[in-house]
Write a protein that holds these residues in place. Sequence first.
Motif, PDB file in Angstrom:
ATOM      1  N   LEU A   1     -26.571 -54.375  13.636  1.00  0.00           N
ATOM      2  CA  LEU A   1     -27.366 -53.126  13.114  1.00  0.00           C
ATOM      3  C   LEU A   1     -27.568 -53.082  11.962  1.00  0.00           C
ATOM      4  O   LEU A   1     -26.752 -53.033  11.034  1.00  0.00           O
ATOM      5  N   LYS A   2     -28.966 -53.109  11.427  1.00  0.00           N
ATOM      6  CA  LYS A   2     -29.345 -52.855  10.134  1.00  0.00           C
ATOM      7  C   LYS A   2     -29.416 -51.298   9.462  1.00  0.00           C
ATOM      8  O   LYS A   2     -29.197 -51.054   8.491  1.00  0.00           O
ATOM      9  N   GLU A   3     -30.104 -50.544  10.501  1.00  0.00           N
ATOM     10  CA  GLU A   3     -30.319 -49.218  10.256  1.00  0.00           C
ATOM     11  C   GLU A   3     -30.512 -48.248  11.529  1.00  0.00           C
ATOM     12  O   GLU A   3     -30.814 -48.961  12.562  1.00  0.00           O
ATOM     13  N   LYS A   4     -29.887 -47.118  11.518  1.00  0.00           N
ATOM     14  CA  LYS A   4     -30.085 -46.204  12.749  1.00  0.00           C
ATOM     15  C   LYS A   4     -30.760 -44.959  12.113  1.00  0.00           C
ATOM     16  O   LYS A   4     -30.008 -44.362  11.490  1.00  0.00           O
ATOM     17  N   VAL A   5     -31.744 -44.584  12.611  1.00  0.00           N
ATOM     18  CA  VAL A   5     -32.722 -43.485  11.966  1.00  0.00           C
ATOM     19  C   VAL A   5     -32.987 -42.434  13.291  1.00  0.00           C
ATOM     20  O   VAL A   5     -33.578 -42.723  14.175  1.00  0.00           O
ATOM     21  N   ARG A   6     -32.744 -41.103  12.799  1.00  0.00           N
ATOM     22  CA  ARG A   6     -33.202 -40.286  14.002  1.00  0.00           C
ATOM     23  C   ARG A   6     -34.713 -40.196  14.273  1.00  0.00           C
ATOM     24  O   ARG A   6     -35.595 -40.488  13.319  1.00  0.00           O
ATOM     25  N   PHE A   7     -34.784 -40.287  15.627  1.00  0.00           N
ATOM     26  CA  PHE A   7     -36.115 -40.267  16.180  1.00  0.00           C
ATOM     27  C   PHE A   7     -36.923 -38.755  16.275  1.00  0.00           C
ATOM     28  O   PHE A   7     -36.074 -38.161  17.163  1.00  0.00           O
ATOM     29  N   GLU A   8     -38.039 -38.692  15.630  1.00  0.00           N
ATOM     30  CA  GLU A   8     -38.497 -37.230  15.794  1.00  0.00           C
ATOM     31  C   GLU A   8     -39.732 -37.434  16.571  1.00  0.00           C
ATOM     32  O   GLU A   8     -40.902 -38.134  15.814  1.00  0.00           O
ATOM     33  N   LYS A   9     -40.105 -36.980  17.814  1.00  0.00           N
ATOM     34  CA  LYS A   9     -41.094 -37.217  18.627  1.00  0.00           C
ATOM     35  C   LYS A   9     -42.512 -36.781  17.895  1.00  0.00           C
ATOM     36  O   LYS A   9     -43.625 -37.240  17.756  1.00  0.00           O
ATOM     37  N   ARG A  10     -42.068 -35.735  16.959  1.00  0.00           N
ATOM     38  CA  ARG A  10     -43.779 -34.893  16.312  1.00  0.00           C
ATOM     39  C   ARG A  10     -43.991 -35.888  15.486  1.00  0.00           C
ATOM     40  O   ARG A  10     -45.251 -35.700  14.749  1.00  0.00           O
ATOM     41  N   ASP A  11     -43.096 -37.044  14.900  1.00  0.00           N
ATOM     42  CA  ASP A  11     -43.768 -38.009  13.879  1.00  0.00           C
ATOM     43  C   ASP A  11     -44.612 -38.898  14.334  1.00  0.00           C
ATOM     44  O   ASP A  11     -45.538 -39.577  13.717  1.00  0.00           O
ATOM     45  N   TYR A  12     -45.053 -38.754  15.576  1.00  0.00           N
ATOM     46  CA  TYR A  12     -46.067 -39.663  16.208  1.00  0.00           C
ATOM     47  C   TYR A  12     -46.886 -38.926  16.957  1.00  0.00           C
ATOM     48  O   TYR A  12     -46.617 -38.902  18.354  1.00  0.00           O
ATOM     49  N   PRO A  13     -48.099 -38.317  16.632  1.00  0.00           N
ATOM     50  CA  PRO A  13     -48.790 -37.567  17.331  1.00  0.00           C
ATOM     51  C   PRO A  13     -49.454 -38.116  18.505  1.00  0.00           C
ATOM     52  O   PRO A  13     -50.005 -39.242  18.425  1.00  0.00           O
ATOM     53  N   GLY A  14     -49.584 -37.645  19.438  1.00  0.00           N
ATOM     54  CA  GLY A  14     -50.060 -38.020  20.770  1.00  0.00           C
ATOM     55  C   GLY A  14     -49.362 -38.660  21.740  1.00  0.00           C
ATOM     56  O   GLY A  14     -49.375 -39.176  22.931  1.00  0.00           O
ATOM     57  N   TYR A  15     -47.883 -39.187  21.178  1.00  0.00           N
ATOM     58  CA  TYR A  15     -47.063 -39.903  21.876  1.00  0.00           C
ATOM     59  C   TYR A  15     -46.111 -38.964  23.011  1.00  0.00           C
ATOM     60  O   TYR A  15     -45.787 -37.841  22.764  1.00  0.00           O
ATOM     61  N   HIS A  16     -46.280 -39.588  24.365  1.00  0.00           N
ATOM     62  CA  HIS A  16     -45.669 -38.650  25.242  1.00  0.00           C
ATOM     63  C   HIS A  16     -44.859 -39.875  26.043  1.00  0.00           C
ATOM     64  O   HIS A  16     -45.196 -40.947  26.745  1.00  0.00           O
TER      65      HIS A  16
END
Length: 232
Positions: free
Chosen positions: A172-187
Amino acid sequence: MSRKKKKKVRWIEHYNSAQKILLVGEGDFSFSACLARAFGSGRNMVATSLHSKRLLAEKHWSSEEHLVELESLGCLVLHKVNVHKMSYHHTLKRKEFDVVVFNFPHAGHVSGYTEKDEDLIEMHKDLLRGFFKSARGMLVEEGGEVHVTHRDDYPYNKWELEVLGAESGFCLKEKVRFEKRDYPGYHNKRGGDINCNKTFPLGFESFTFKFSLRMENVLEISCNRIRSMTLN
């Protein structure tokens, strides 16, 4: 003589238009479409789904517009790609990628089981175990990464991503919080056959786990590639 104008590299979060990106296990291809849209092109990307094109239209009918957009942006879309065997796929086996992305992997729902049941957890772990094993031979030698976005709260943390990655030589190199709003249009779409075109709650503990191969494993794969080229 005029110099050729250098193309501007475009970014969206961890990804950029100069990277060769493989996306696997796509639901309705909305994540791939989001990246291609941000880059202004999908020519650096290969987006794949486990399902045939016909089955995809039945399970994730919202995929149609995203597939049209990806085609218009030059992204290569492949169907019926099993993550356990993808390194042997006739189109993929000769390609190398900077990043291989698997968002919210899921082995599917089984009648009578909940996400807390050990048997279903083992199915999820087997899915990821095969994915890591296949992905390890598909990365560029220098700086290649595997990204798995996943919920890290109970019971999903019982999948033990880091342990599964380590079995195939990843750390594991890095673990980053995922925010859906950072990817417009992603469902994000549900796995299995139950309400499969609906989204599912991501909770507050979703992260992108970034893995890279340990150096000794990079050298081993490099030697295997050279050996394979010599034999051919």
